[in-house]
Scaffold this motif. Structure first.
Motif, short mmCIF file in Angstrom:
data_model
loop_
_atom_site.label_atom_id
_atom_site.label_comp_id
_atom_site.label_asym_id
_atom_site.label_seq_id
_atom_site.Cartn_x
_atom_site.Cartn_y
_atom_site.Cartn_z
N ARG A 31 0.82 -1.21 0.00
CA ARG A 31 0.00 0.00 0.00
C ARG A 31 0.85 1.26 0.00
N VAL A 32 1.86 1.31 0.88
CA VAL A 32 2.68 2.51 0.99
C VAL A 32 3.50 2.73 -0.27
N CYS A 33 4.06 1.67 -0.83
CA CYS A 33 4.83 1.82 -2.07
C CYS A 33 3.96 2.35 -3.21
N ARG A 34 2.76 1.81 -3.32
CA ARG A 34 1.85 2.27 -4.38
C ARG A 34 1.52 3.75 -4.22
N LYS A 35 1.20 4.16 -2.99
CA LYS A 35 0.86 5.56 -2.73
C LYS A 35 2.07 6.47 -2.95
N ALA A 36 3.25 6.01 -2.53
CA ALA A 36 4.46 6.82 -2.70
C ALA A 36 4.74 7.08 -4.17
N VAL A 37 4.60 6.05 -5.00
CA VAL A 37 4.84 6.22 -6.43
C VAL A 37 3.80 7.16 -7.03
N GLU A 38 2.54 7.02 -6.63
CA GLU A 38 1.49 7.90 -7.13
C GLU A 38 1.80 9.37 -6.82
N LYS A 39 2.41 9.61 -5.67
CA LYS A 39 2.65 10.99 -5.22
C LYS A 39 4.06 11.48 -5.50
N GLY A 40 4.85 10.67 -6.22
CA GLY A 40 6.18 11.11 -6.62
C GLY A 40 7.19 11.16 -5.49
N VAL A 41 7.01 10.31 -4.49
CA VAL A 41 7.91 10.28 -3.34
C VAL A 41 8.90 9.13 -3.50
N ALA A 42 10.18 9.41 -3.30
CA ALA A 42 11.22 8.37 -3.41
C ALA A 42 11.09 7.39 -2.25
N ILE A 43 11.32 6.12 -2.52
CA ILE A 43 11.16 5.05 -1.53
C ILE A 43 12.53 4.52 -1.10
N GLY A 44 12.75 4.49 0.21
CA GLY A 44 13.96 3.89 0.76
C GLY A 44 13.62 2.71 1.65
N ALA A 45 14.51 1.75 1.71
CA ALA A 45 14.31 0.58 2.56
C ALA A 45 14.79 0.91 3.96
#
Length: 254
Positions: free
Chosen positions: A45-59
């Motif tokens: 869920r968080v990865c999908r929302k982050a990509v939708e909102k243009g936010v970079a994802i870190g582990a």
């Protein structure tokens, strides 16, 4: 200047923080990978929302310690720690790819973050995991820490991180969460600290001394009381200081 927060730290029926609201404010999301917090559905869920909102994802990798939220030091076998970190990065990568992006950086969580900042062995395990997985991934950590030194020596990109909502000791280390002054939650003070780190590369320690703190990313913890409003005010403060808020890592297609 990057603005990051810890996200996806719920587990099962328990939600912690307002992930969706924070994703409207931050430029980078440190997503829990299931060991200290998080679960597959939350990560998805968080990865999908982050990509939708243009936010970079870190582990955001941590100890295998759900009960303690990853805030209790564990003296691991170092090969096992390396492999646990590799496992977490790979798990999050699957959900990033499903959402149309990839993991952009690695940040240790909690006790692992604090231990790797001073412990050669655990810092080396973190570095070994990142090198084995993808040497192009930056490591987000405290500037001047043992982890920063080991990562640079290993050829990794190090991104210095400052904490707007945490207290610092004179030696540059964070005040332990069990001690007075560990959390800073007065909004004005949080904003002032963030801007001072970003502009002057310094922070005021608990004894009043001013210590260097050269950072490219400022963190507001997602579980700090009023985290969403604090993050908004920090972003406004950075922008008022004429700093552009944006992810330090690129977001080209995977």
């Amino acid at each position: 200047m990057d603005l990051n927060a810890d996200l996806g730290e719920g587990f099962g029926s328990w939600r912690l923080g307002d992930d969706d609201a924070l994703l409207d404010v931050v430029s980078s999301a440190n997503v829990a990978c299931g060991f200290h917090a998080g679960d597959p559905s939350t990560m998805h869920r968080v990865c999908r929302k982050a990509v939708e909102k243009g936010v970079a994802i870190g582990a955001q990798v941590g100890y295998r310690d759900l009960a303690g939220f990853g805030r209790r030091r564990i003296d691991y076998d170092l090969d096992e720690l390396r492999d646990d970190i590799l496992y977490q990065i790979g798990a999050l990568e699957a959900f990033c790819r499903t959402a149309g992006d990839r993991v952009r950086y690695v940040k240790p969580h909690g006790a692992l973050y604090n231990t790797a900042a001073v412990d050669e062995g655990q810092a080396s395990a973190v570095v070994a995991a990142v090198l084995a997985y993808d040497p192009s991934l930056p490591v987000l950590c405290q500037p001047g820490s043992v982890l920063a030194t080991r990562a640079e020596a290993g050829g990794l990109t190090v991104v210095g991180e400052g904490f707007a909502d945490r207290g610092y000791q004179r030696d540059g280390r964070l005040i332990p969460r069990t001690s007075p002054g560990a959390l800073v939650d007065a909004p004005g003070e949080v904003v002032d600290r963030a801007v001072r780190m970003a502009v002057a590369a310094e922070v005021v320690a608990d004894d009043g001394s001013v210590i260097p703190c050269r950072v490219r990313s400022v963190c507001v913890h997602g579980d700090t009381p009023g985290a969403v409003e604090l993050a908004r005010r920090v972003r406004e403060g950075l922008e008022f200081a004429l700093l552009e808020v944006g992810a330090f890592s690129s977001r080209q297609a995977p």
